[in-house]
Design a protein around this motif. Structure first.
Motif, mmCIF file in Angstrom:
data_model
loop_
_atom_site.group_PDB
_atom_site.id
_atom_site.type_symbol
_atom_site.label_atom_id
_atom_site.label_comp_id
_atom_site.label_asym_id
_atom_site.label_seq_id
_atom_site.Cartn_x
_atom_site.Cartn_y
_atom_site.Cartn_z
ATOM 1 N N GLU A 43 23.766 51.474 12.710
ATOM 2 C CA GLU A 43 23.183 51.929 11.451
ATOM 3 C C GLU A 43 24.185 51.756 10.325
ATOM 4 O OE1 GLU A 43 22.372 55.944 12.536
ATOM 5 O OE2 GLU A 43 20.478 55.456 13.535
ATOM 6 N N PRO A 44 23.732 51.754 9.080
ATOM 7 C CA PRO A 44 24.668 51.598 7.952
ATOM 8 C C PRO A 44 25.778 52.637 7.949
ATOM 9 C CG PRO A 44 22.407 51.320 7.196
ATOM 10 C CD PRO A 44 22.315 51.786 8.619
ATOM 11 N N SER A 45 25.478 53.840 8.438
ATOM 12 C CA SER A 45 26.485 54.910 8.431
ATOM 13 C C SER A 45 27.383 54.889 9.662
ATOM 14 C CB SER A 45 25.790 56.273 8.335
ATOM 15 O OG SER A 45 24.896 56.448 9.423
ATOM 16 N N GLY A 46 27.097 53.988 10.629
ATOM 17 C CA GLY A 46 27.927 53.925 11.815
ATOM 18 C C GLY A 46 27.119 53.647 13.072
ATOM 19 N N SER A 47 27.627 54.084 14.197
ATOM 20 C CA SER A 47 26.982 53.846 15.492
ATOM 21 C C SER A 47 26.736 55.178 16.187
ATOM 22 C CB SER A 47 27.860 52.971 16.388
ATOM 23 O OG SER A 47 28.118 51.722 15.790
ATOM 24 N N ARG A 48 25.565 55.316 16.794
ATOM 25 C CA ARG A 48 25.264 56.513 17.579
ATOM 26 C C ARG A 48 24.629 56.092 18.893
ATOM 27 N NH1 ARG A 48 19.867 58.134 17.152
ATOM 28 N NH2 ARG A 48 18.652 57.054 15.539
ATOM 29 N N PRO A 49 24.901 56.846 19.971
ATOM 30 C CA PRO A 49 24.431 56.445 21.291
ATOM 31 C C PRO A 49 22.908 56.436 21.409
ATOM 32 C CG PRO A 49 26.175 58.082 21.444
ATOM 33 C CD PRO A 49 25.741 58.045 20.014
ATOM 34 N N THR A 50 22.391 55.458 22.139
ATOM 35 C CA THR A 50 20.988 55.433 22.525
ATOM 36 C C THR A 50 20.817 56.385 23.708
ATOM 37 O OG1 THR A 50 21.344 53.653 24.115
ATOM 38 C CG2 THR A 50 20.833 52.995 21.835
ATOM 39 N N PRO A 51 19.584 56.653 24.133
ATOM 40 C CA PRO A 51 19.408 57.484 25.333
ATOM 41 C C PRO A 51 20.164 56.930 26.536
ATOM 42 C CG PRO A 51 17.324 57.313 24.168
ATOM 43 C CD PRO A 51 18.283 56.391 23.461
ATOM 44 N N LEU A 52 20.140 55.595 26.726
ATOM 45 C CA LEU A 52 20.918 54.992 27.804
ATOM 46 C C LEU A 52 22.411 55.219 27.566
ATOM 47 C CD1 LEU A 52 21.265 53.227 30.318
ATOM 48 C CD2 LEU A 52 21.169 51.206 28.828
ATOM 49 N N GLY A 53 22.836 55.096 26.308
ATOM 50 C CA GLY A 53 24.238 55.315 25.984
ATOM 51 C C GLY A 53 24.696 56.715 26.338
ATOM 52 N N HIS A 54 23.862 57.722 26.033
ATOM 53 C CA HIS A 54 24.204 59.099 26.385
ATOM 54 C C HIS A 54 24.371 59.253 27.889
ATOM 55 C CE1 HIS A 54 24.128 61.303 22.632
ATOM 56 N NE2 HIS A 54 23.012 60.693 22.272
ATOM 57 N N SER A 55 23.479 58.630 28.645
ATOM 58 C CA SER A 55 23.545 58.721 30.100
ATOM 59 C C SER A 55 24.836 58.104 30.634
ATOM 60 C CB SER A 55 22.328 58.015 30.712
ATOM 61 O OG SER A 55 22.384 58.039 32.125
ATOM 62 N N VAL A 56 25.184 56.927 30.100
ATOM 63 C CA VAL A 56 26.401 56.258 30.558
ATOM 64 C C VAL A 56 27.639 57.047 30.152
ATOM 65 C CG1 VAL A 56 27.772 54.145 30.374
ATOM 66 C CG2 VAL A 56 25.293 53.995 30.517
ATOM 67 N N LEU A 57 27.620 57.621 28.943
ATOM 68 C CA LEU A 57 28.772 58.397 28.479
ATOM 69 C C LEU A 57 29.034 59.610 29.369
ATOM 70 C CD1 LEU A 57 28.209 58.231 24.621
ATOM 71 C CD2 LEU A 57 30.287 57.510 25.796
ATOM 72 N N CYS A 58 27.969 60.228 29.859
ATOM 73 C CA CYS A 58 28.140 61.378 30.757
ATOM 74 C C CYS A 58 28.896 60.988 32.016
ATOM 75 C CB CYS A 58 26.768 61.957 31.116
ATOM 76 S SG CYS A 58 25.966 62.841 29.761
ATOM 77 N N ARG A 59 28.686 59.750 32.485
ATOM 78 C CA ARG A 59 29.411 59.265 33.663
ATOM 79 C C ARG A 59 30.814 58.794 33.291
ATOM 80 N NH1 ARG A 59 26.053 57.704 38.024
ATOM 81 N NH2 ARG A 59 24.102 58.855 37.889
ATOM 82 N N ALA A 60 30.947 58.220 32.091
ATOM 83 C CA ALA A 60 32.213 57.595 31.692
ATOM 84 C C ALA A 60 33.289 58.615 31.345
ATOM 85 C CB ALA A 60 31.985 56.657 30.505
ATOM 86 N N ARG A 61 32.909 59.699 30.694
ATOM 87 C CA ARG A 61 33.924 60.644 30.207
ATOM 88 C C ARG A 61 34.769 61.260 31.333
ATOM 89 N NH1 ARG A 61 33.747 61.307 24.897
ATOM 90 N NH2 ARG A 61 31.779 61.042 23.757
ATOM 91 N N PRO A 62 34.177 61.679 32.455
ATOM 92 C CA PRO A 62 35.033 62.201 33.532
ATOM 93 C C PRO A 62 36.006 61.153 34.067
ATOM 94 C CG PRO A 62 32.743 62.860 33.870
ATOM 95 C CD PRO A 62 32.737 61.855 32.758
ATOM 96 N N ILE A 63 35.572 59.888 34.103
ATOM 97 C CA ILE A 63 36.462 58.829 34.581
ATOM 98 C C ILE A 63 37.634 58.657 33.629
ATOM 99 C CG2 ILE A 63 36.611 56.355 35.088
ATOM 100 C CD1 ILE A 63 33.643 56.467 35.831
#
Length: 309
Positions: A43-63
């Motif tokens: 978006e013009p103001s930046g980037s925000r996670p999609t629903p898939l992005g949120h799901s992947v981030l939940c797995r990625a952050r603990p790693i």
């Protein structure tokens, strides 16, 4: 992915990671291709996670957290061999140079380094994850920061007024204090990557009943635009005016920030939080009283620090 989500933009994430923006964009596309879906809305103001992005981030952050913990353990083990280290961070502030100078005098045997970033939220996250020992940040009034659990805040100034930088030839520069409403026809320069800045400015414009023209850009590159009379822009009261520039307080101080230092509750390995904060406070007071515009404001308002301190 975590850096993009935390900073809100690929550009800021690349800067935080020490990469070029094209390189990070290429990596993101590879990840999206491997996972078979879009991970961020652009978006013009930046980037925000999609629903898939949120799901992947939940797995990625603990790693990521586990990897950082491993690196911290290795760094801690080597610290006994190589000597103590102190990693501090800060949003842009004239007080940083004096803070570093005092810390190096206090801790001559310590390897002291600094990380600067326009995003206070990113710096706080780095303190929480052990990448930094302490961070000096500002919180725009009305736009609370996301302070992670486990951090201790040492408040420096509860409400620091934000001033205005404008050309010294601008009619408003002849005034001791500038009213926001008098700048309805001016073009304002805003850096949307600074946490809370955009929201704070929209709030004071709405309160003044104006809807000015806005230019988005980086505050560090605006000096020429300001001195040329093309834009006006908010600035810290401790900012030093350049040739052709005037710095004035805003009537009623409608725009303000809270300044504080954050560190983990267990403290820092090289120095106590009290010592870090004492050196930061001394540095801030030094540059505050060295600023003509801010010193005049402090004398008129009898604060936020005692006059003569």
């Amino acid at each position: 992915m975590c850096a993009i989500a935390d900073t809100g933009s690929v550009r800021k994430a690349a800067r935080q990671l020490g990469m070029t923006q094209p390189s990070l964009t290429t990596q993101l596309r590879r990840i999206e291709k491997a996972l078979g879906g879009q991970l961020f809305f652009r978006e013009p103001s930046g980037s925000r996670p999609t629903p898939l992005g949120h799901s992947v981030l939940c797995r990625a952050r603990p790693i990521v957290a586990e990897m950082r913990a491993l690196l911290d353990e290795v760094a801690s083990a080597s610290q006994h061999e190589q000597g103590a280290r102190l990693h501090i961070g800060s949003t842009n502030s004239p007080a940083v140079a004096g803070w570093l100078r005092r810390l190096r005098v206090r801790l001559p045997e310590t390897d002291t380094t600094i990380r600067t970033d326009v995003s206070a939220n990113a710096l706080l996250h780095m303190v929480a994850t052990g990448q930094l020992d302490a961070a000096f940040v500002h919180e725009v009034e009305g736009a609370p920061l996301r302070v992670p659990d486990g951090l201790t805040e040492h408040e420096l100034i509860a409400r620091e007024p934000q001033f205005l930088a404008l050309a010294d030839t601008h009619p408003a520069a002849a005034q001791e204090v500038v009213r926001v409403a008098d700048l309805a026809d001016a073009q304002w320069m805003v850096d949307p990557t600074v946490d809370g800045e955009w929201a704070g400015l929209r709030r004071i414009w709405a309160a003044a009943g104006i809807n000015p023209r806005v230019v988005h850009g980086d505050y560090l590159t605006t000096v020429d635009l300001v001195t040329a009379g093309e834009v006006v822009t908010p600035c810290q009261p401790t900012a030093r005016p350049r040739h052709g520039m005037a710095i004035r307080p805003l009537y009623g101080d409608p725009l303000a920030v809270r300044l504080f230092m954050a560190c983990r509750q267990e403290g820092t390995p090289a120095a106590s939080a009290d010592d870090l904060f004492a050196d930061l406070t001394a540095s801030y007071m030094e540059i505050a009283w060295a600023s003509d515009a801010y010193r005049a404001w402090l004398v008129r308002h009898d604060g936020p620090m005692p006059v003569g301190t």
